[in-house]
Design an enzyme around this catalytic site. Structure first.
Site, PDB file in Angstrom:
ATOM      1  N   ILE A 110       0.833  -1.193   0.000  1.00  0.00           N
ATOM      2  CA  ILE A 110       0.000   0.000   0.000  1.00  0.00           C
ATOM      3  C   ILE A 110       0.873   1.251   0.000  1.00  0.00           C
ATOM      4  O   ILE A 110       2.012   1.212   0.477  1.00  0.00           O
ATOM      5  CB  ILE A 110      -0.963  -0.023   1.219  1.00  0.00           C
ATOM      6  N   CYS A 111       0.340   2.326  -0.536  1.00  0.00           N
ATOM      7  CA  CYS A 111       0.951   3.652  -0.510  1.00  0.00           C
ATOM      8  C   CYS A 111       2.228   3.662  -1.351  1.00  0.00           C
ATOM      9  O   CYS A 111       2.178   3.415  -2.555  1.00  0.00           O
ATOM     10  CB  CYS A 111       1.194   4.080   0.938  1.00  0.00           C
ATOM     11  N   ALA A 112       3.373   3.939  -0.769  1.00  0.00           N
ATOM     12  CA  ALA A 112       4.639   3.952  -1.513  1.00  0.00           C
ATOM     13  C   ALA A 112       5.215   2.547  -1.685  1.00  0.00           C
ATOM     14  O   ALA A 112       6.059   2.317  -2.556  1.00  0.00           O
ATOM     15  CB  ALA A 112       5.661   4.837  -0.802  1.00  0.00           C
TER      16      ALA A 112
END
Length: 183
Positions: free
Chosen positions: A102-104
């Site tokens: 998730i995210c980066a």
């Protein structure tokens, strides 16, 4: 058999994502291990301190059904630069296990060569770094085979609920989600 999930964290990992994943999976009675890349408490990206269950080193040879990488900076960079992560990800991928981020953190999957030809998403400003992936610019969760990715802290609950559904089914996801009193 109860599914086993590994959630590695490093200094600077996004605490909202890490804790949301652990909390939701444990509500579904899924065996989760929060493993720090270093010994002791981990100071996360927003200053919260998390005490992992164990270290990454202690679980390197243990079997897991799914790995979930939280994002955050500089946590994502620390995970990506840790050679154990790429080894673990590539081994689990070869075994057909679920690889999620998730995210980066989907950038770690790209650097490990796991996103080639796969649909994936990540934090919006990093979409162009998912080399080899068919990027999907949505605020949500993208599933492609054994790869599951999501956008960021705001999608952490949807991401975790998708992991529940993937591992133990839609009925269990619905039961967990109902108890959360989500709108």
């Amino acid at each position: 058999m109860t599914p086993r999930v590994l959630i590695p964290i490093a200094p600077g990992s996004e605490e909202m994502e890490a804790i949301t994943i652990v909390n939701i999976l444990r509500r579904a009675q899924i065996d989760c291990t929060l493993a720090g890349t270093v010994e002791g408490p981990i100071r996360c990206s927003r200053g919260s301190v998390i005490v992992p269950d164990t270290t990454l080193e202690a679980v390197m040879d243990m079997p897991f059904d799914l790995i979930a990488l939280p994002g955050g900076q500089p946590g994502t960079t620390h995970l990506d630069e840790d050679p154990r992560m790429h080894t673990l990800l590539q081994r689990m991928h070869a075994e057909g296990k679920f690889i999620t981020a998730i995210c980066a953190a989907p950038t770690i999957l790209a650097h490990a060569g796991l996103l080639t030809g796969k649909k994936a998403t990540c934090y919006p400003t990093l979409l162009d770094t998912l080399h080899g992936a068919e990027t999907v610019a949505i605020h949500g969760v993208v599933c492609d085979g054994n790869i599951i990715t999501s956008t960021g802290p705001g999608t952490a609950m949807d991401f975790a609920l998708t992991l529940v559904e993937t591992l133990v089914g839609k009925a269990q996801r619905m039961q967990v989600e109902e108890a959360l009193a989500r709108p």
